[in-house]
Design a protein around this motif. Structure first.
Motif, short mmCIF file in Angstrom:
data_model
loop_
_atom_site.label_atom_id
_atom_site.label_comp_id
_atom_site.label_asym_id
_atom_site.label_seq_id
_atom_site.Cartn_x
_atom_site.Cartn_y
_atom_site.Cartn_z
N VAL A 71 0.86 -1.19 0.00
CA VAL A 71 0.00 0.00 0.00
C VAL A 71 0.90 1.23 0.00
CG1 VAL A 71 -1.75 1.32 1.25
CG2 VAL A 71 -1.84 -1.17 1.26
N ILE A 72 0.66 2.13 -0.94
CA ILE A 72 1.34 3.42 -0.95
C ILE A 72 0.35 4.44 -0.41
CG2 ILE A 72 2.38 5.24 -2.36
CD1 ILE A 72 3.17 3.05 -4.36
N ASN A 73 0.73 5.11 0.66
CA ASN A 73 -0.11 6.16 1.25
C ASN A 73 0.54 7.49 0.88
OD1 ASN A 73 -1.58 7.93 2.78
ND2 ASN A 73 -1.70 6.58 4.55
N TRP A 74 -0.01 8.15 -0.14
CA TRP A 74 0.56 9.39 -0.66
C TRP A 74 0.43 10.54 0.32
CZ3 TRP A 74 3.50 9.62 -4.93
CH2 TRP A 74 3.43 8.56 -5.82
N THR A 75 -0.48 10.46 1.26
CA THR A 75 -0.74 11.59 2.16
C THR A 75 -0.58 11.20 3.62
OG1 THR A 75 -3.10 11.05 2.04
CG2 THR A 75 -2.29 12.76 0.54
N HIS A 76 0.25 10.23 3.92
CA HIS A 76 0.41 9.77 5.30
C HIS A 76 1.00 10.86 6.20
CE1 HIS A 76 0.97 7.07 8.61
NE2 HIS A 76 2.27 7.33 8.66
N SER A 77 2.07 11.50 5.76
CA SER A 77 2.71 12.51 6.62
C SER A 77 2.39 13.94 6.20
CB SER A 77 4.23 12.30 6.63
OG SER A 77 4.74 12.41 5.32
N ASN A 78 1.89 14.13 4.98
CA ASN A 78 1.44 15.46 4.55
C ASN A 78 0.43 15.30 3.42
OD1 ASN A 78 2.72 15.59 1.86
ND2 ASN A 78 4.63 15.60 3.00
N PHE A 79 -0.24 16.37 3.09
CA PHE A 79 -1.31 16.27 2.09
C PHE A 79 -0.86 16.71 0.70
CE2 PHE A 79 -3.94 15.79 5.80
CZ PHE A 79 -4.83 14.83 5.37
N ARG A 80 0.43 16.75 0.47
CA ARG A 80 0.92 17.01 -0.88
C ARG A 80 0.93 15.68 -1.62
NH1 ARG A 80 6.30 20.61 0.03
NH2 ARG A 80 5.32 22.24 1.25
N ALA A 81 0.14 15.58 -2.64
CA ALA A 81 0.08 14.36 -3.44
C ALA A 81 0.20 14.73 -4.91
CB ALA A 81 -1.23 13.63 -3.19
N ARG A 82 0.93 13.93 -5.62
CA ARG A 82 1.12 14.19 -7.05
C ARG A 82 0.31 13.16 -7.82
NH1 ARG A 82 6.65 15.44 -10.05
NH2 ARG A 82 5.91 15.28 -12.18
N ILE A 83 -0.53 13.65 -8.70
CA ILE A 83 -1.35 12.78 -9.52
C ILE A 83 -0.94 12.98 -10.97
CG2 ILE A 83 -3.69 12.25 -10.27
CD1 ILE A 83 -4.65 13.34 -7.57
N GLU A 84 -0.63 11.89 -11.63
CA GLU A 84 -0.22 11.94 -13.03
C GLU A 84 -1.44 11.79 -13.92
OE1 GLU A 84 2.18 9.01 -15.95
OE2 GLU A 84 3.21 9.55 -14.09
N ILE A 85 -1.58 12.71 -14.86
CA ILE A 85 -2.69 12.67 -15.80
C ILE A 85 -2.09 12.61 -17.20
CG2 ILE A 85 -4.73 13.85 -16.69
CD1 ILE A 85 -4.92 15.26 -13.97
N LYS A 86 -2.35 11.52 -17.90
CA LYS A 86 -1.84 11.37 -19.25
C LYS A 86 -2.80 12.05 -20.22
CE LYS A 86 0.67 7.29 -18.10
NZ LYS A 86 1.29 6.10 -18.53
N VAL A 87 -2.23 12.84 -21.12
CA VAL A 87 -3.03 13.61 -22.07
C VAL A 87 -2.55 13.29 -23.47
CG1 VAL A 87 -3.68 15.94 -22.81
CG2 VAL A 87 -3.32 15.47 -20.39
N GLY A 88 -3.47 13.04 -24.35
CA GLY A 88 -3.13 12.82 -25.76
C GLY A 88 -3.65 13.96 -26.60
N VAL A 89 -2.84 14.45 -27.50
CA VAL A 89 -3.26 15.52 -28.40
C VAL A 89 -2.85 15.15 -29.82
CG1 VAL A 89 -3.14 17.32 -26.65
CG2 VAL A 89 -1.14 16.84 -28.03
N SER A 90 -3.43 15.83 -30.76
CA SER A 90 -3.13 15.61 -32.17
C SER A 90 -1.70 16.03 -32.48
CB SER A 90 -4.11 16.41 -33.03
OG SER A 90 -3.70 16.41 -34.37
N TYR A 91 -1.08 15.34 -33.42
CA TYR A 91 0.26 15.71 -33.86
C TYR A 91 0.27 17.09 -34.51
CZ TYR A 91 1.93 11.01 -32.91
OH TYR A 91 2.29 9.85 -32.28
N ASP A 92 -0.88 17.55 -34.96
CA ASP A 92 -0.99 18.87 -35.57
C ASP A 92 -1.06 20.00 -34.55
OD1 ASP A 92 -1.04 17.58 -38.02
OD2 ASP A 92 -3.23 17.53 -38.12
N SER A 93 -1.21 19.65 -33.27
CA SER A 93 -1.37 20.67 -32.22
C SER A 93 -0.06 21.41 -31.98
CB SER A 93 -1.80 20.02 -30.91
OG SER A 93 -3.02 19.36 -31.07
#
Length: 116
Positions: A71-93
């Motif tokens: 179990v990974i507790n991201w907020t055990h000692s503090n409430f800073r948590a990093r959440i990774e969000i993968k985003v896909g965009v068009s090659y033309d962007s």
């Protein structure tokens, strides 16, 4: 056999409640990388823990599983948590425009930190 599981979950629940390694409001990740569960702890009961996943699912996890698996507790000692969000965009962007839009979205979210 069923009574063994109930007893194991009960004892594990008491252990979790006493040592406070997981608390309501914690952001946890449970299981193997291929089939992990990530979310916020919403309830911590004697037999099970309720975790609300990022997509809104609510999963009841037997306490024995929380004690016996990784179990990974991201907020055990503090409430800073990093959440990774993968985003896909068009090659033309335009990459600079995409980065600008994503940063604006992050800055406008009330739970997103300004620094770091």
């Amino acid at each position: 056999l069923g009574l063994q599981k109930i007893t194991a979950n009960f004892v594990s629940g008491i252990s979790l409640l006493l040592e406070k390694s997981i608390q309501i409001g914690d952001l946890i990740e449970l299981g193997n990388p291929s089939d992990n569960i990530s979310g916020w702890v919403r309830q911590l009961n004697i037999r099970y823990t309720l975790v609300e996943c990022f997509d809104g699912r609510e999963i009841l996890i037997p306490n024995e599983e929380l004690v016996s698996t990784r179990v990974i507790n991201w907020t055990h000692s503090n409430f800073r948590a990093r959440i990774e969000i993968k985003v896909g965009v068009s090659y033309d962007s335009n990459p600079r425009e995409v980065i600008s839009i994503l940063l604006d979205c992050a800055k406008s979210h009330p739970d997103c930190m300004k620094e770091p």
